[in-house]
Design an enzyme around this catalytic site. Structure first.
Site, PDB file in Angstrom:
ATOM      1  CE  LYS A 114       2.291  -6.543  -8.024  1.00 27.47           C
ATOM      2  NZ  LYS A 114       1.774  -5.190  -8.323  1.00 27.47           N
ATOM      3  CE  LYS A 198       1.503  -5.129  -2.044  1.00 26.51           C
ATOM      4  NZ  LYS A 198       1.838  -3.743  -2.725  1.00 26.51           N
ATOM      5  CE  LYS A 201      -4.834  -0.821  -6.744  1.00 23.33           C
ATOM      6  NZ  LYS A 201      -3.555  -0.922  -7.358  1.00 23.33           N
TER       7      LYS A 201
END
Ligand code: AQP
Length: 334
Positions: A114, A198, A201
């Site tokens: 991230k 994966k 969102k």
């Protein structure tokens, strides 16, 4: 003595929930409420570890609650609340920041993913996110945590933190070591555009995911465009495992149709991908669009959703304060 089982899990209000959240977490949440006491949380403090537009964040909190209920969570049976409304999460997170080790956090792969290439610019919150997750779980002394496979490493860290707290403060078994409950078949739903990533969102392309509020048309378009290879559907599981995009579509089909993967392969192998896509589209439309419609309906009555959060906050706060009293005592805070 057998410990009382208690389930805790959370979902970030970072936008449209998708098929990954649904199969990896929400469906599991719903089935668990039949057998155990459950606490489910909209984790807004986790969401702000990356910048959120304040107006959007408030909207997303209500949408996440609506998604919980539309999927089948019963707010009279389970506790549903918003993380920031129970201040004990932040207080325990601070205590656990002092228990957790920098070396442990340095191993967390989600931070690496991230934070991207410029880690110096990531927020401190993003780095210590797993400590807050440990606090969420341990604040209620939860024993079971339903999550997707992506959260397994964070769960292991929560166990390490619980264990270290119990050792440091000489209070064996004070915090239970929480067990992850990861779905067996689809623990990780992958992106429709790249079977090695994966479904998420925050992925830029909306074509990479099926959102719970997608219309039949959108579902149909996204599945039609989903990446596959030009060959036919493989005959053996071994072959299928070498093709991540095809495996992902078959896994989703298997999970929703509640069929064994061998049986699905028997039916599909040798056929064109268009056949699988047609069957999967039908299945997804019948599974997902009723949930989306229910979310839309629930969002029309915001005060009802706020009322659910308020009641949930009151119930969660009672448990949290009781546990925090003992935690403060153990640590020596007056
Ligand atoms: N693709 C997935 N497959 C299976 N389970 C998944 N979960 C998320 N994506 C998948 C599970 O859903 C729960 C809630 O996740 P979250 O929204 O709180 O955070 P996340 O894992 O970071 O989800 P996203 O979609 O990737 O969000 P962004 O893009 O905002 O970071 C968790 O139990 C998670 O395992």
């Amino acid at each position: 003595m057998t410990k009382k089982k208690l389930v805790f899990s959370g979902v970030q209000p970072t936008g449209n929930l998708h098929l990954g959240n649904y199969l990896g977490a929400l469906k599991n949440f719903v089935s668990l409420q039949k057998e155990m006491n459950c606490i489910y949380c909209v984790v807004d403090l986790h969401a702000i570890t990356t910048f959120q537009n304040p107006t959007e964040l408030q909207k997303n909190v209500l949408e996440t609650v609506a998604s919980f209920i539309a999927t089948g969570l019963n707010p009279d049976k389970s506790i549903l609340f918003n993380q920031s409304s129970v201040s004990g999460h932040a207080e325990l997170a601070w205590i656990l920041n002092c228990v957790s080790r920098i070396g442990w956090l340095n191993r967390m792969t989600q931070f690496k993913d991230k934070a991207g290439s410029d880690k110096e610019k990531a927020s401190v919150g993003l780095y210590i996110y797993p400590n807050l997750m440990a606090a969420d779980i341990l604040l209620y002394k939860a024993t079971h945590v339903p999550v997707g496979a992506d959260q397994k490493q964070h769960l292991e860290l929560s166990r390490d933190i619980a264990q270290k707290f119990n050792n440091d403060f000489n209070c064996k078994d004070f915090f239970p070591l929480p067990d992850p409950l990861i779905p067996k078949n689809v623990s990780r739903v992958m992106s429709l555009r790249d079977g090695t990533k994966k479904m998420s969102k925050s992925e830029e392309s909306d074509y990479s995911r099926i959102n719970l509020r997608d219309s039949s048309d959108e579902i149909s378009k996204k599945i039609k465009k989903a990446k596959t290879n030009s060959e036919q559907i493989p005959v053996s599981l071994n072959e299928l495992e070498k093709r991540p995009e095809a495996l992902n579509l078959i896994n989703i089909y298997t999970e929703i149709s509640k069929t064994k993967i061998e049986k699905v392969l028997n039916e599909m192998s040798g056929k064109e991908y268009s056949f699988l896509k047609m069957k999967l589209t039908e299945l997804l439309i019948s599974e997902i669009t009723p949930v989306g419609k229910e979310i839309e309906k629930l969002l029309k009555d915001k005060s009802h959703l706020e009322q659910i959060l308020k009641k949930g906050k009151e119930k969660a706060n009672i448990i949290a304060e009781e546990n925090l009293k003992n935690i403060r005592e153990k640590v020596g805070l007056i």
